[in-house]
Design a protein around this motif. Structure first.
Motif, mmCIF file in Angstrom:
data_model
loop_
_atom_site.group_PDB
_atom_site.id
_atom_site.type_symbol
_atom_site.label_atom_id
_atom_site.label_comp_id
_atom_site.label_asym_id
_atom_site.label_seq_id
_atom_site.Cartn_x
_atom_site.Cartn_y
_atom_site.Cartn_z
ATOM 1 N N ALA A 657 46.313 -18.310 29.727
ATOM 2 C CA ALA A 657 45.063 -17.418 28.479
ATOM 3 C C ALA A 657 44.767 -16.220 28.435
ATOM 4 C CB ALA A 657 45.132 -18.711 27.330
ATOM 5 N N THR A 658 43.985 -17.036 29.595
ATOM 6 C CA THR A 658 43.075 -15.217 30.017
ATOM 7 C C THR A 658 42.969 -14.392 30.721
ATOM 8 O OG1 THR A 658 41.483 -17.019 31.513
ATOM 9 C CG2 THR A 658 41.158 -16.691 29.406
ATOM 10 N N TYR A 680 52.501 -15.448 27.955
ATOM 11 C CA TYR A 680 52.016 -16.492 28.387
ATOM 12 C C TYR A 680 53.173 -17.579 28.341
ATOM 13 C CZ TYR A 680 49.874 -21.438 28.421
ATOM 14 O OH TYR A 680 49.318 -22.449 28.739
ATOM 15 N N LEU A 686 56.518 -26.899 35.692
ATOM 16 C CA LEU A 686 58.460 -27.166 34.478
ATOM 17 C C LEU A 686 58.458 -25.493 33.962
ATOM 18 C CD1 LEU A 686 57.301 -30.471 32.510
ATOM 19 C CD2 LEU A 686 58.582 -29.980 34.245
ATOM 20 N N ARG A 707 60.734 -20.012 24.664
ATOM 21 C CA ARG A 707 60.406 -18.975 24.140
ATOM 22 C C ARG A 707 61.880 -18.095 24.685
ATOM 23 N NH1 ARG A 707 55.738 -14.984 24.769
ATOM 24 N NH2 ARG A 707 56.853 -13.657 26.443
ATOM 25 N N PRO A 708 61.897 -17.650 22.422
ATOM 26 C CA PRO A 708 63.490 -16.442 22.861
ATOM 27 C C PRO A 708 63.429 -15.021 22.878
ATOM 28 C CG PRO A 708 62.694 -17.081 20.746
ATOM 29 C CD PRO A 708 61.916 -18.294 21.096
ATOM 30 N N GLY B 45 36.484 -19.796 26.214
ATOM 31 C CA GLY B 45 38.173 -19.003 27.156
ATOM 32 C C GLY B 45 38.893 -20.327 26.928
ATOM 33 N N TYR B 48 40.714 -19.219 23.149
ATOM 34 C CA TYR B 48 41.119 -18.254 23.569
ATOM 35 C C TYR B 48 42.522 -18.714 23.698
ATOM 36 C CZ TYR B 48 43.386 -13.472 24.532
ATOM 37 O OH TYR B 48 44.216 -11.907 24.740
ATOM 38 N N ALA B 49 42.440 -19.473 24.269
ATOM 39 C CA ALA B 49 43.418 -19.831 24.851
ATOM 40 C C ALA B 49 44.141 -20.562 24.051
ATOM 41 C CB ALA B 49 42.831 -21.019 26.161
ATOM 42 N N VAL B 52 46.334 -17.595 21.925
ATOM 43 C CA VAL B 52 46.940 -17.909 22.641
ATOM 44 C C VAL B 52 48.429 -18.698 22.834
ATOM 45 C CG1 VAL B 52 48.192 -17.274 25.064
ATOM 46 C CG2 VAL B 52 45.967 -16.155 23.642
ATOM 47 N N VAL B 53 48.082 -20.174 22.701
ATOM 48 C CA VAL B 53 48.946 -21.080 23.257
ATOM 49 C C VAL B 53 50.441 -20.756 21.399
ATOM 50 C CG1 VAL B 53 50.011 -23.052 22.669
ATOM 51 C CG2 VAL B 53 47.925 -22.307 24.650
ATOM 52 N N GLN B 56 51.458 -17.892 21.368
ATOM 53 C CA GLN B 56 52.684 -16.825 21.684
ATOM 54 C C GLN B 56 53.897 -17.803 22.501
ATOM 55 O OE1 GLN B 56 51.912 -14.897 25.410
ATOM 56 N NE2 GLN B 56 50.302 -12.991 23.891
ATOM 57 N N PRO B 60 56.457 -18.544 18.022
ATOM 58 C CA PRO B 60 58.005 -17.907 18.206
ATOM 59 C C PRO B 60 59.204 -19.043 17.847
ATOM 60 C CG PRO B 60 56.407 -17.380 20.255
ATOM 61 C CD PRO B 60 55.464 -18.300 19.386
ATOM 62 N N VAL B 61 58.838 -20.520 18.568
ATOM 63 C CA VAL B 61 60.054 -21.192 18.574
ATOM 64 C C VAL B 61 59.673 -22.174 16.916
ATOM 65 C CG1 VAL B 61 60.416 -23.441 19.289
ATOM 66 C CG2 VAL B 61 59.221 -22.859 20.523
ATOM 67 N N SER B 64 62.234 -19.578 15.012
ATOM 68 C CA SER B 64 62.779 -18.817 16.037
ATOM 69 C C SER B 64 64.619 -20.680 14.489
ATOM 70 C CB SER B 64 63.851 -19.124 17.079
ATOM 71 O OG SER B 64 63.430 -20.200 17.129
ATOM 72 N N TRP B 77 65.858 -27.959 19.849
ATOM 73 C CA TRP B 77 64.606 -28.138 20.183
ATOM 74 C C TRP B 77 64.318 -29.383 18.926
ATOM 75 C CZ3 TRP B 77 61.025 -26.235 22.511
ATOM 76 C CH2 TRP B 77 61.107 -24.742 22.881
ATOM 77 N N GLY B 110 57.350 -33.503 34.876
ATOM 78 C CA GLY B 110 56.444 -32.840 35.929
ATOM 79 C C GLY B 110 56.202 -33.446 36.492
#
Lengths: 840, 219
Positions: A657-658, A680, A686, A707-708, B45, B48-49, B52-53, B56, B60-61, B64, B77, B110
C-alpha cells in the motif's frame, strides 16, 4: 396349728400368712414336714376329702366307667379343649358329685347317662373306658410313674399328642385338688401371665359354647331361652349338694336354700342331675357371657358370682388393664389371698380363729363348682405347664409369689442376700411398727399424689382442648431472643452496612478479619541428607522450590553503557563521514571511492532488456516501502529515465500500500513518460497469478485481480512487453518470477537493493531474470551508460551522488571492520575469553 | 514556492527530521523515543494500507456489483463475498468456526498456488538451468550440499549414551559452515552498503530540503 417361719428373720407366722409380719419377706410353710414321696402321698390321701378320695378311686376304676359319666364344667372343659368337652368329659366327676350328696353312692349309672343330652351321649361307654385306660397307661409313658393327681403330660409335654393334650385339663384339676389339701404347697394366686392366658381362653369358650348351644338346639333339646334368661332360671334351680357346698355364704343364700339335698331314690338323683346340668349349662353360658364380646350385654355381677376366684381375679386383672380397677389392686390381691389362706386354714381346723379368716366374696365364686375348687390356686405343675407357654420376658418378670416352690426358694435366697447387702450399706430397716406405718403413709401419700397428677394429665389429654397459657419458667423465659410485645431495639450508633446483601442494616456482625489474613505455615524440619541421595535431594528441592516471580521488565542484554561507547562512537563517526561527504565535496577528491562504479554482470542484460522493450508497454511494480526508498528510488529513477528516453508506456502497480505514493513520486519526476496505474495489487502470489492470467490474454482482460479494468488499461496489459520489478523483499521477487515470469514468459528485470543481490544471482544465472540492477553501485554505473548514450558529460544523477558521497563512509566502515575484527579476534584468544568460553 | 507552501514543507520537514532522529536514537539502545517513532511508523503505515485497500480493492468491486447486480461478473463475486463475510465472522466468539472455513479456503488456495510456483518457477528452472561453465555448476551443487550437511543433526546413540555422528560428518560440517559464512558475509556486506546508502540518502534529503528552505526564506 401349722406355722410359717420366715426365711429372712426367722419369725414364726401364722399358717395363712403370705408375707412375714416382721420383715415382709415371702413365707414358706414349714408345717409340712419334708418326707418321701410315698409318705407324703399317703398323707395327702388321708387329708383328701371324701369326695376327692372317691374321685381318685373312680379314676383308678377302669372297669366301670359307665357309672361315672358327667359333664365337665365349662370353665374346666375349656382348659381341656373342645374334644374333651365332647368326648372326654370327666364322667367320673358325676358320681363323685353324687356321692357327696348321697354317701351310699347308689345312683344307677344308666340313669345318669340317660339324662345326659345327646351331645353328652356322644361319648360312648367304650370310648370312655378306652380313655380311662389310656389315662392309666399314660402313667407309665416314658418310664415315668405319676400319681393320680399328677399330670403325666408335665414330664412329657414334647410327646403329648392328641390323647395326652385333653388329659391335661382333668389331671390339672385333680392336681389342683391335691394342691389344695397339700399344705406344703404355698398358696399362690393366679399369676398375671396366666390371667392373660385365661383371659384369652374365653374366646375359645365362646366358640365352644356357641357350638355346643347349636348342637343342643339341633339335637332336639327343649327350646332354650337366651343366655340371660336361662341364667336367671338357673339361679332358681336347686344345686347339687357338692355344688351347694361350693356356694359361699352371703349373697347366694337364696340359691343355696333352693339347693336342698335329695337323698332318696334315683328319681331324685336323676332330677338333681338334671338340675345340676342346668346349673352347669348356666355356668357355661355365664362364662361365655363373661369372656366374649357379649360381656357388656350380659349382666356381669350375676355371672361373676358363678366364677371361681381365680377367674374373677383374672377378670379383675383384665379390667385392670382397662383402667377400671383400683390402682392398688395388688394390695387387694394380697389381702384377698391372705384371706383365702386363712379361710382354708379355718376349713382344715375345727375351730376357725376370728380374724384369720375372711369370707370369700360371692363375686369370686362360681356356682356349680365345688367350693374347694372354686377360688383355689392352680397347682404348681399346672402353673409350670402354663408358664412354659409364656414368653421368656414375661416369665422373667414373674413375682416371687408366682414362682414354683423350688424357684421361689432360690429367689428368696437371692433376695435375702441382696437385702443383707442393702442393710449393710444403708443400715437396718425400721423395727417398730410405727416407723413402718410412717413409711407406708408417706408411700401411700406419694402414690395418691402421683395418681392425681396422672389423672389430671389424662383428663387434659382426653379433653382435646388446646393447651392453655401457663407460666413459663424463668430460666426458659430468659432464653427468649426477643419479646413479641416489645419492639426490636436497634443500635443507631452501629455502623450502617453499605455493601452486599445486608445493605441498609445496622449492627451487622463483620466477618472475622483474621480469617483472611495470611499466615505463615510452620516450617518442616529438613530431613537429614543421605550421602548417596544428596544429588537427588538437591534436585527435589529445586523442583519443589516455589517459582520465583518473573519480572516483566526487560533485562539488560549486552554490554554496559561503557561498553556501548564504541558503538555510539562508531555510529557518530559514520554519521560524520556521511556529512563530510555531502558538506565537503572537496574531500571527494582527496578520498576517492574505493572502486569506480561499474556495471555488474546482471546490469548489462537489464540495460539491453529495457532497450529491447523500446516504446512498448512496460509493467513496473513498486514493491518496496519508504524504508528502502533511499536506495531503490535511485534505481527506479535510473531505469525509468531509460524507459522515458525510449518512449515506453509504463503501467505501475504495487503489492504494498505504501508503494503507491512512492511510484507516483518517482514516475512524476520523469518528463515525457506515459504512465498508467493499476494501483494496489492484493493477494501476493494469488494476485500475481491473476495478473499473469490477465497478461497472457491477447485481447486483454476486463478485470485485473478482481478489480474492473477499463478498456484502455485492459488493452495495455495485453501489450506489456517487459516487467520491471523494484523490490527489496525476497518473497516479492520470487512471486514475480514464479507466478508471472514462468507463466507469461515475459522478460523480467529486477531492480533491488544490494542486500537482495545474492538472491537475484541464481535466477539471473538461470535466465529467469533478463537482468538486474542491484543497488546504488549498479545504478550509478547505469547512469554513466545512459549519460554516455545521451551524450552528456557526466552521469550526474541521484545514484551517482549517493555513490560519490559514500567514499569517506566506506573508508570509515572498512577501518572500523578491520579494527573491530582485530580487537575481538585478539580478545577471543585472551585467557579470560577462553575461560568464559570453557564455562559455557 | 510560496511561503505557505514553504511553511507546510517546513512543518513536514521538521516532523520528518524529528522522527528520523528518534529512530536513530536506537544507537543508544532501545528507548521510548525509538519506540514512539516505530509505533508511529507502523500505525500510520497500517492506516494508510487500510485506506488503500478499501479504496482500491473493496470499493471498486462493490461499485461494479451495485451497478450491475445481475451481471455475470457481479454474480461471480457472490461466492467471494460470502467467504469474505464469513471471514469477518471470525471476530465473533460464537461464529468463529464459520470463519475457519473461509480461512481454510484462503490458505489452501494460496499454498497450492505457491507450491506450484515454487516447483515450476524455482526448483525445476534451477535444476535444469544450463550454466555456461559446467564446473561452476558442479561446484555450486557441491557447496550447496555441504551447506545442507551443516544442518544434519541425526546420529546413532552409542552404548554409553553419546550420540555418534557419521565419520564423514566431522569433515563435511566445516566446509558447510564455511560456505554459509561466506554467503552470510555477502548478505551482510550488501546490508551494510544498503544501510550506508539509506543513511547517506536520508542525510542528503535533509541537507537538500533545509538548504532549499533557507534559500526560500532568505530570498
Amino acid at each position: 396349728m401349722s406355722t410359717l417361719i420366715c426365711p429372712e428373720c426367722g419369725v414364726e407366722n401364722g399358717s395363712g400368712s403370705v408375707v412375714c409380719a416382721a420383715c415382709g419377706a415371702a413365707l414358706i410353710d414349714l408345717s409340712m414336714p419334708l418326707g418321701d414321696e410315698s409318705a407324703g402321698g399317703a398323707q395327702r390321701a388321708e387329708d383328701l376329702p371324701d369326695w376327692l378320695d372317691e374321685l381318685r378311686q373312680a379314676g383308678e376304676k377302669s372297669d366301670a366307667p359307665e357309672a361315672e359319666e358327667a359333664i365337665l364344667p365349662d370353665w374346666l372343659a375349656e382348659a381341656g379343649g373342645e374334644e374333651m368337652v365332647a368326648a372326654e368329659a370327666p364322667d367320673w366327676l358325676e358320681p363323685e358329685k353324687v356321692d357327696r350328696d348321697q354317701p351310699s353312692k347308689a345312683e344307677p349309672p344308666t340313669a345318669a347317662a340317660d339324662e345326659f343330652p345327646d351331645w353328652g351321649q356322644l361319648a360312648e361307654d367304650d370310648e370312655i373306658a378306652d380313655l380311662l385306660s389310656a389315662l392309666e397307661d399314660d402313667r407309665e409313658i416314658g418310664g415315668e410313674e405319676w400319681e393320680p393327681g399328677e399330670l403325666p403330660g408335665a414330664g412329657r409335654k414334647a410327646d403329648a399328642g392328641e390323647v395326652a393334650e385333653p388329659d391335661r385339663a382333668p389331671m390339672s384339676w385333680l392336681e389342683a385338688l391335691e394342691a389344695v389339701e397339700d399344705d406344703t404347697t404355698p398358696p399362690d394366686d393366679l399369676p398375671d401371665w396366666l390371667a392373660t392366658d385365661v383371659a384369652e381362653s374365653p374366646t375359645e369358650v365362646v366358640a365352644t359354647g356357641e357350638s355346643e348351644s347349636e348342637e343342643i338346639a339341633s339335637e332336639g333339646e327343649p327350646a332354650e331361652a337366651p343366655v340371660g334368661d336361662r341364667t336367671d332360671e338357673a339361679l332358681e334351680e336347686p344345686l347339687p349338694d357338692w355344688l351347694a357346698e361350693a356356694e359361699p355364704a352371703g349373697e347366694t343364700e337364696t340359691a343355696r336354700d333352693d339347693l336342698k339335698p335329695e337323698t332318696e331314690g334315683s328319681l331324685a338323683a336323676e332330677e338333681e342331675s338334671k338340675e345340676w346340668f342346668d346349673a352347669i349349662e348356666v355356668g357355661m353360658a355365664a362364662s361365655v357371657a363373661f369372656a366374649g364380646d357379649q360381656r357388656e350385654a350380659e349382666p356381669p355381677p350375676e355371672h361373676e358370682e358363678e366364677l371361681p376366684d381365680w377367674i374373677s381375679e383374672v377378670r379383675q386383672q383384665d379390667d385392670w388393664s382397662e383402667g377400671e380397677v383400683e390402682e392398688d389392686s395388688f394390695g387387694e390381691w394380697v389381702a384377698g389371698h391372705t384371706a383365702e389362706l386363712k379361710e382354708r386354714a379355718v376349713r382344715q381346723e375345727p375351730k376357725p380363729q376370728q380374724g384369720d379368716t375372711k369370707p370369700l366374696k360371692p363375686s369370686k365364686e362360681l356356682k356349680g363348682v365345688p367350693e374347694k375348687i372354686a377360688g383355689e390356686e392352680l397347682p404348681d405343675w399346672l402353673a409350670d405347664q402354663i408358664r412354659e407357654d409364656v414368653p421368656m420376658e414375661e416369665r422373667e418378670s414373674l413375682p416371687a409369689s408366682e414362682l414354683p416352690e423350688w424357684l421361689a426358694g432360690m429367689a428368696l435366697a437371692q433376695a435375702a442376700a441382696a437385702d443383707e447387702e442393702v442393710i449393710e450399706s444403708e443400715g437396718l430397716p425400721p423395727e417398730s411398727s410405727e416407723e413402718w406405718q410412717e413409711l407406708l403413709d408417706d408411700l401411700s401419700a406419694a402414690q395418691q399424689e402421683e395418681a392425681v397428677q396422672e389423672t389430671e394429665v389424662e383428663e387434659i389429654l382426653e379433653s382435646d382442648l388446646p393447651l392453655g397459657p401457663t407460666a413459663v419458667p424463668e430460666w426458659l423465659d430468659a432464653l427468649r431472643p426477643y419479646r413479641p410485645d416489645q419492639p426490636l431495639t436497634t443500635d443507631l450508633d452501629a455502623p450502617l452496612e453499605s455493601r452486599g446483601p445486608l445493605t441498609g442494616l445496622r449492627g451487622v456482625i463483620q466477618i472475622e478479619p483474621i480469617v483472611a489474613e495470611p499466615r505463615r505455615s510452620g516450617k518442616l524440619p529438613e530431613p537429614a541428607p543421605v550421602p548417596d541421595l544428596a544429588k537427588e535431594l538437591a534436585v527435589l528441592r529445586q523442583l519443589t522450590r516455589p517459582e520465583e516471580l518473573v519480572s516483566t521488565r526487560e533485562e539488560r542484554i549486552g554490554p554496559s553503557p561503557i561498553e556501548d561507547l564504541p558503538r555510539v562512537l562508531l555510529s557518530l563517526a559514520l554519521l560524520a563521514a556521511v556529512l563530510v561527504g555531502w558538506l565537503l565535496p572537496s574531500l571527494w577528491d582527496a578520498l576517492p571511492p574505493l572502486t569506480a562504479p561499474t556495471l555488474s554482470s546482471s546490469a548489462g542484460p537489464a540495460f539491453t532488456a529495457l532497450e529491447q522493450a523500446g516504446a512498448g508497454n512496460v509493467l513496473v511494480a513498486f514493491d518496496y516501502t519508504p524504508a528502502v526508498a533511499g536506495e531503490l528510488d535511485a534505481v527506479a529513477e535510473t531505469l525509468l529515465r531509460q524507459l522515458a528516453s525510449n518512449g515506453a508506456s509504463v503501467i505501475t502497480l504495487s503489492q504494498m500500500a505504501t508503494g503507491l505514493p512512492l511510484s507516483e513520486r518517482v514516475v512524476g519526476q520523469e518528463q515525457g513518460l506515459q504512465v498508467q496505474s493499476l494501483g494496489y495489487l492484493p493477494g501476493e502470489a494469488l494476485g500475481l497469478r491473476g495478473l499473469a492470467t490477465c497478461l497472457e490474454g491477447n485481447d486483454g482482460c476486463e478485470t485485473a485481480y478482481g478489480r474492473p479494468v477499463d478498456g484502455d488499461l485492459a488493452g495495455a496489459l495485453g501489450e506489456v512487453g517487459l516487467v520491471l520489478v523494484l523490490t527489496d523483499e525476497r518473497d516479492s521477487l520470487l512471486n514475480w518470477i514464479e507466478q508471472v515470469q514462468t507463466t507469461t514468459d515475459l522478460p523480467l528485470v529486477a531492480g533491488t537493493t544490494q542486500t537482495l543481490g545474492p538472491v537475484v544471482a541464481p535466477y539471473f544465472a538461470s535466465g529467469q531474470l533478463a537482468g538486474a540492477v542491484i543497488g546504488v553501485p549498479d545504478a550509478a554505473a547505469y547512469e554513466r551508460i545512459l549519460a554516455a548514450q545521451e551524450g552528456a558529460a557526466s552521469g550526474a544523477g541521484a545514484a551517482s551522488d549517493l555513490w560519490a558521497n559514500l567514499g569517506l563512509a566506506q573508508w570509515l566502515v572498512i577501518v572500523s571492520l578491520v579494527a573491530g575484527g582485530l580487537y575481538f579476534g585478539a580478545a577471543g584468544y585472551s585467557p579470560g575469553a577462553r575461560e568464559k568460553k570453557g564455562a559455557r | 514556492m510560496s511561503l505557505p507552501e514553504s511553511l507546510a514543507d517546513l512543518g513536514g520537514l521538521l516532523v520528518g527530521f524529528a522522527l528520523t532522529i528518534l529512530v536513530y536514537s536506537y544507537i543508544f539502545r532501545d528507548n521510548p523515543l525509538y519506540r514512539l517513532a516505530v509505533h508511529l511508523l507502523v500505525g500510520v503505515g497500517a492506516g494508510y494500507a487500510a485506506v488503500v485497500v478499501v479504496r482500491q480493492a473493496i470499493l471498486p468491486v462493490l461499485t461494479s456489483v451495485v451497478q450491475e447486480p445481475f451481471a455475470l461478473s457481479s454474480l461471480a463475486w457472490l461466492l467471494p463475498l460470502v467467504l469474505a463475510i464469513i471471514l469477518v465472522l471470525r471476530m465473533l466468539p460464537g461464529m468463529n468456526w464459520l470463519g475457519n472455513s473461509a480461512m481454510a479456503v484462503l490458505i489452501a488456495t494460496g499454498a497450492s498456488v505457491g507450491l506450484v510456483g515454487v516447483i515450476t518457477g524455482t526448483l525445476i528452472p534451477q535444476i535444469t538451468a544450463g550454466y555456461e561453465n559446467a564446473l561452476l555448476g558442479i561446484l555450486t551443487a557441491i557447496l550447496a550440499a555441504f551447506a545442507l550437511i551443516t544442518f544434519y543433526f541425526t546420529g546413532r546413540v552409542a552404548v554409553d549414551g553419546h550420540v555418534a555422528m557419521p565419520a564423514w560428518y566431522e569433515y563435511a560440517r566445516p566446509v558447510g559452515q564455511f560456505v554459509i559464512t561466506v554467503a552470510l558475509a555477502g548478505l551482510f556486506a550488501g546490508l551494510l552498503n544498503t544501510s550506508l546508502v539509506l543513511l547517506s540518502s536520508r542525510v542528503a534529503y535533509f541537507i537538500d530540503e533545509f538548504s532549499r528552505l533557507l534559500e526560500t526564506f532568505g530570498s
